[in-house]
Scaffold this active site. Sequence first.
Site, short mmCIF file in Angstrom:
data_model
loop_
_atom_site.label_atom_id
_atom_site.label_comp_id
_atom_site.label_asym_id
_atom_site.label_seq_id
_atom_site.Cartn_x
_atom_site.Cartn_y
_atom_site.Cartn_z
N LYS A 116 5.31 0.20 49.67
CA LYS A 116 4.71 0.77 48.46
C LYS A 116 5.61 0.66 47.23
O LYS A 116 5.11 0.48 46.12
CB LYS A 116 4.30 2.21 48.71
CG LYS A 116 3.16 2.27 49.71
CD LYS A 116 2.64 3.67 49.89
CE LYS A 116 1.41 3.59 50.76
NZ LYS A 116 0.55 4.73 50.63
N LYS A 159 6.23 10.38 48.67
CA LYS A 159 5.55 9.35 49.48
C LYS A 159 6.57 8.49 50.19
O LYS A 159 7.62 8.16 49.63
CB LYS A 159 4.71 8.44 48.59
CG LYS A 159 3.45 9.06 48.06
CD LYS A 159 2.71 7.99 47.30
CE LYS A 159 1.26 8.29 47.14
NZ LYS A 159 0.57 7.18 46.45
N GLU A 201 6.07 10.63 42.98
CA GLU A 201 5.01 10.30 42.03
C GLU A 201 4.47 11.60 41.45
O GLU A 201 4.43 12.61 42.14
CB GLU A 201 3.83 9.62 42.76
CG GLU A 201 3.86 8.13 42.70
CD GLU A 201 2.68 7.46 43.38
OE1 GLU A 201 1.71 8.15 43.78
OE2 GLU A 201 2.74 6.24 43.50
N LYS A 202 4.02 11.52 40.22
CA LYS A 202 3.30 12.67 39.66
C LYS A 202 2.03 12.84 40.48
O LYS A 202 1.40 11.87 40.87
CB LYS A 202 2.97 12.37 38.20
CG LYS A 202 2.11 13.40 37.55
CD LYS A 202 2.69 13.85 36.21
CE LYS A 202 2.05 15.16 35.77
NZ LYS A 202 2.57 16.33 36.48
N GLU A 276 -6.17 -0.73 44.35
CA GLU A 276 -6.75 0.61 44.27
C GLU A 276 -6.06 1.46 43.20
O GLU A 276 -4.83 1.41 43.06
CB GLU A 276 -6.63 1.31 45.63
CG GLU A 276 -7.42 0.62 46.73
CD GLU A 276 -7.57 1.47 47.99
OE1 GLU A 276 -8.59 1.33 48.66
OE2 GLU A 276 -6.66 2.29 48.28
N ARG A 292 -6.69 -7.42 52.38
CA ARG A 292 -7.71 -7.74 53.41
C ARG A 292 -9.09 -7.48 52.84
O ARG A 292 -9.23 -6.97 51.74
CB ARG A 292 -7.49 -6.82 54.61
CG ARG A 292 -7.51 -5.36 54.17
CD ARG A 292 -7.59 -4.38 55.31
NE ARG A 292 -7.28 -3.04 54.88
CZ ARG A 292 -8.13 -2.19 54.33
NH1 ARG A 292 -9.38 -2.56 54.08
NH2 ARG A 292 -7.77 -0.98 53.96
N ARG A 338 -21.94 4.97 54.44
CA ARG A 338 -21.36 4.71 55.76
C ARG A 338 -21.95 5.69 56.76
O ARG A 338 -21.72 6.91 56.64
CB ARG A 338 -19.85 4.91 55.74
CG ARG A 338 -19.10 3.94 54.89
CD ARG A 338 -17.62 4.08 55.21
NE ARG A 338 -16.81 3.40 54.21
CZ ARG A 338 -15.50 3.22 54.33
NH1 ARG A 338 -14.86 3.69 55.39
NH2 ARG A 338 -14.82 2.60 53.39
P1 ADP Z 1 -2.49 5.17 52.04
O1 ADP Z 1 -1.83 3.83 52.02
O2 ADP Z 1 -1.92 6.06 53.08
O3 ADP Z 1 -3.99 5.10 52.03
P2 ADP Z 1 -2.49 5.72 49.15
O4 ADP Z 1 -1.30 5.54 48.32
O5 ADP Z 1 -3.60 4.74 49.02
O6 ADP Z 1 -2.05 5.88 50.69
O7 ADP Z 1 -3.08 7.15 48.89
C1 ADP Z 1 -4.14 7.68 49.66
C2 ADP Z 1 -4.82 8.79 48.91
O8 ADP Z 1 -3.89 9.85 48.63
C3 ADP Z 1 -5.38 8.41 47.57
O9 ADP Z 1 -6.67 7.83 47.67
C4 ADP Z 1 -5.41 9.74 46.85
O10 ADP Z 1 -6.53 10.48 47.27
C5 ADP Z 1 -4.16 10.41 47.35
N1 ADP Z 1 -3.02 10.17 46.47
C6 ADP Z 1 -2.10 9.18 46.57
N2 ADP Z 1 -1.19 9.24 45.57
C7 ADP Z 1 -1.54 10.28 44.80
C8 ADP Z 1 -1.02 10.88 43.60
N3 ADP Z 1 0.08 10.43 43.00
N4 ADP Z 1 -1.65 11.97 43.11
C9 ADP Z 1 -2.76 12.46 43.70
N5 ADP Z 1 -3.30 11.97 44.82
C10 ADP Z 1 -2.73 10.89 45.36
#
Ligand code: ADP
Length: 447
Positions: A116, A159, A201-202, A276, A292, A338
């Site tokens: 990430k 994260k 991250e914020k 995303e 993917r 779904r």
């Molecule tokens: P993964 O790879 O585990 O799917 P993501 O980075 O795509 O992780 O984050 C998954 C979900 O977590 C996001 O769709 C969102 O709902 C929440 N999320 C991730 N980062 C943030 C953030 N900085 N603030 C608020 N929600 C977050």
Amino acid sequence: MSYKVLIANRGEIALRAIRACKELGIKTVSVYSEADKDLKHLRFSDETVCIGPASPTQSYLNIPAILSAAELTSANAIYPGYGFLAEDHNFAEMCEKSGFKFIGPASETIQKMGDKITAKTLAEKSGIQIVPGYKDEIPSDNNEFKKIARDIGYPIMIKATAGGGGRGMRVVEKEEDLISHAEITMQEAKNGFGNETIYLEKFIGNPRHIEVQIVGDGKGKAIHLGTRDCSMQRRHQKIIEEAPALNINQEALNKTLIACVDLCKEINYEGVGTIEFLYEDNQFYFIEMNTRIQVEHPVTEMITGFDLVKAQLRIALGMPIELNQDDINFNGHSLECRINAEDPDNFQPSPGTITKMHTPGGFGIRYDSHIYGGYKVPPNYDSLLAKIITQANSRSSAIKRMLSALDEFFIEGIKTNHPLHQRILHDDTFKENKHTINYLENEFLKK
Ligand code: ADP
């Protein structure tokens, strides 16, 4: 040249891949587990190979078994679908080294985007806006660490750089919790992903989930196929998706689409991918790139007429393909529901035998599914049974068409979330398109 593709997946996406291969005159090999011998797509595949017991680690995640099946059947390429090994860079690399074309980006690209911090860094370099935060090494001095977090502003999210599937993330509301939450996340990341690196991250409080579909030819050419809105989710699992995302700031959107294409050109992206974002207060914040095909790809296909799975195959197998942004036109609106084998009230899985069922049809309705009357849904895998997709001139017409499709649809013998979809589609907040990613869990399900 004649092609033979091994499909290293199951369920609806395996069937989707076979349909695309047939149209392109490509032969198919389907692998299946002992629990899956009655899967629908096996009847339409040129060859089938049983690769092991029901447990995914012994079958659909069993790389030696999959590569042996490819060897045995003289397949030239491997189609990973989504889930299972689709974003496993080691698998992609082993396919390449064993002489099978992995249908997707190069293993190094999967690896870079799967980390990430690297993904955020590359995205930012191409002009994509990222979530404000801190991605350098966390200082060992706790006071320095606390200062960094204070500067970002609470609440913050810790994260794991190697995290995925909603794991390896933790929200911190206040400074007292920072150090302990960081330590727990690092420990979990070390145990779960073999990499304890974390970043900050914020926390974006109440965003929508907006994503951009891209396609690249692996030679520096790339286009986008617009946006999808997947804000209707529970525990980070998308339930309803739609294309395009509506009520988006036009200037932010244009900038983001250009930056997404630039990123793909920059990394010579090969195949289809999704970038995303969380979207709040007219701003896009990058969260990750999925290297993917996505479950929700049909909504993009329905409004563009562009077959994303055929594009994957063509690009990987070196068949001619036109990727010109000007050729992509967007028509109307599309929704996907779904249908999962789960109790609509408590979300518990509901495997078992489908005793009776009826599928929807008609103008503007698409139904992608591997199930049939008499099929026994095994308890070992994802609960996705079917995707009902509608397309119409406007969002409100697509919703009405979906309600009509859901009226026709029934499944007996097991429980599904079908009634939940009907309730959501009648909900005013959904109809007015005012829901965020928190709406379903925090408001709708509490009504
Ligand atoms: P993964 O790879 O585990 O799917 P993501 O980075 O795509 O992780 O984050 C998954 C979900 O977590 C996001 O769709 C969102 O709902 C929440 N999320 C991730 N980062 C943030 C953030 N900085 N603030 C608020 N929600 C977050």
